[in-house]
Design a protein around this motif. Structure first.
Motif, short mmCIF file in Angstrom:
data_model
loop_
_atom_site.label_atom_id
_atom_site.label_comp_id
_atom_site.label_asym_id
_atom_site.label_seq_id
_atom_site.Cartn_x
_atom_site.Cartn_y
_atom_site.Cartn_z
N LEU A 17 0.74 -1.23 0.24
CA LEU A 17 -0.11 -0.08 -0.10
C LEU A 17 0.70 1.44 0.22
CD1 LEU A 17 -2.77 -0.95 2.55
CD2 LEU A 17 -2.84 -0.84 0.15
N VAL A 18 0.24 2.23 -0.69
CA VAL A 18 1.31 3.59 -0.90
C VAL A 18 0.41 4.47 0.13
CG1 VAL A 18 1.85 5.42 -2.54
CG2 VAL A 18 2.05 3.00 -3.16
N LEU A 19 -0.88 4.46 -0.02
CA LEU A 19 -1.57 5.36 0.75
C LEU A 19 -2.63 4.57 1.75
CD1 LEU A 19 -2.83 8.01 -1.90
CD2 LEU A 19 -0.84 8.17 -0.06
N LEU A 20 -2.77 5.02 2.91
CA LEU A 20 -3.48 4.45 4.04
C LEU A 20 -4.61 5.04 4.22
CD1 LEU A 20 -1.01 3.71 6.81
CD2 LEU A 20 -1.48 2.26 4.93
N THR A 21 -5.99 4.73 4.56
CA THR A 21 -7.08 5.32 5.16
C THR A 21 -6.57 5.97 6.64
OG1 THR A 21 -8.12 3.44 6.14
CG2 THR A 21 -8.44 3.90 3.87
N VAL A 22 -7.38 6.91 7.01
CA VAL A 22 -7.17 7.43 8.27
C VAL A 22 -7.26 6.18 9.24
CG1 VAL A 22 -7.77 9.05 10.18
CG2 VAL A 22 -7.77 9.79 7.40
N TYR A 37 -7.26 11.86 13.31
CA TYR A 37 -7.52 13.11 12.67
C TYR A 37 -7.14 14.40 13.09
CZ TYR A 37 -10.76 10.90 9.20
OH TYR A 37 -11.55 10.25 8.23
N ALA A 38 -7.22 14.48 14.32
CA ALA A 38 -6.59 15.51 15.12
C ALA A 38 -5.25 15.78 14.74
CB ALA A 38 -6.93 15.50 16.55
N LEU A 39 -4.37 14.90 14.71
CA LEU A 39 -3.03 14.79 14.30
C LEU A 39 -2.92 15.22 12.96
CD1 LEU A 39 -1.42 11.66 15.77
CD2 LEU A 39 -1.00 13.89 16.50
N ILE A 40 -3.60 14.95 11.82
CA ILE A 40 -3.66 15.44 10.74
C ILE A 40 -4.00 16.97 10.51
CG2 ILE A 40 -5.18 15.22 8.45
CD1 ILE A 40 -5.21 12.02 8.89
N ARG A 41 -5.16 17.25 11.37
CA ARG A 41 -5.50 18.78 11.23
C ARG A 41 -4.58 19.76 11.77
NH1 ARG A 41 -10.26 17.63 12.92
NH2 ARG A 41 -9.68 17.38 15.02
N GLU A 46 1.23 13.54 8.26
CA GLU A 46 1.01 13.90 7.23
C GLU A 46 -0.33 13.24 6.25
OE1 GLU A 46 3.60 13.66 2.69
OE2 GLU A 46 4.37 12.78 4.38
N SER A 47 -0.88 13.95 5.58
CA SER A 47 -1.85 13.50 4.80
C SER A 47 -2.03 14.17 3.47
CB SER A 47 -3.16 13.48 5.57
OG SER A 47 -3.50 14.70 5.48
N GLY A 51 -9.28 13.39 -4.13
CA GLY A 51 -10.56 13.83 -4.67
C GLY A 51 -11.22 14.38 -3.24
N ARG A 52 -12.30 13.70 -2.80
CA ARG A 52 -12.83 14.23 -1.53
C ARG A 52 -12.45 13.22 -0.23
NH1 ARG A 52 -18.75 13.63 -1.75
NH2 ARG A 52 -18.81 14.65 -0.25
N LEU A 53 -11.44 12.45 -0.62
CA LEU A 53 -10.97 11.67 0.17
C LEU A 53 -9.56 12.18 0.84
CD1 LEU A 53 -11.32 8.43 -1.65
CD2 LEU A 53 -13.04 9.20 0.05
N ARG A 54 -9.25 11.77 2.36
CA ARG A 54 -8.12 12.15 2.84
C ARG A 54 -7.19 10.70 3.04
NH1 ARG A 54 -5.23 16.37 3.19
NH2 ARG A 54 -7.12 17.53 3.10
#
Length: 75
Positions: A17-22, A37-41, A46-47, A51-54
């Motif tokens: 996998l190159v990208l993971l879901t949160v 999500y708080a760490l991402i915010r 890093e995220s 598209g509309r996904l994170r």
């Protein structure tokens, strides 16, 4: 002779996998989804938008832990 039993990798453990879901990133860090999500915010984890996904780059959880360890050593 019995064949060895193999179990499929959980999605968060798949090394291709190159990208993971949160949620997958949170599972790797052993933290909750809300905390992730708080760490991402705050920019600590890093995220990237897809598209509309994170999504979280697969190497980002390890980089976050490395920064935490370096900060702890510096203190």
């Amino acid at each position: 002779m019995d064949e060895p039993t193999t179990f499929p990798l959980a999605p968060a453990d798949d090394p291709t996998l190159v990208l993971l879901t949160v949620e997958e990133a949170a599972r790797r860090l052993r933290i909750g989804r809300t905390t992730c999500y708080a760490l991402i915010r705050t920019g600590e984890l890093e995220s990237v938008p897809v598209g509309r996904l994170r999504r979280v780059p697969a190497d980002a959880p390890a980089a976050y832990v490395t920064r935490l360890r370096n900060a702890q050593r510096a203190a």
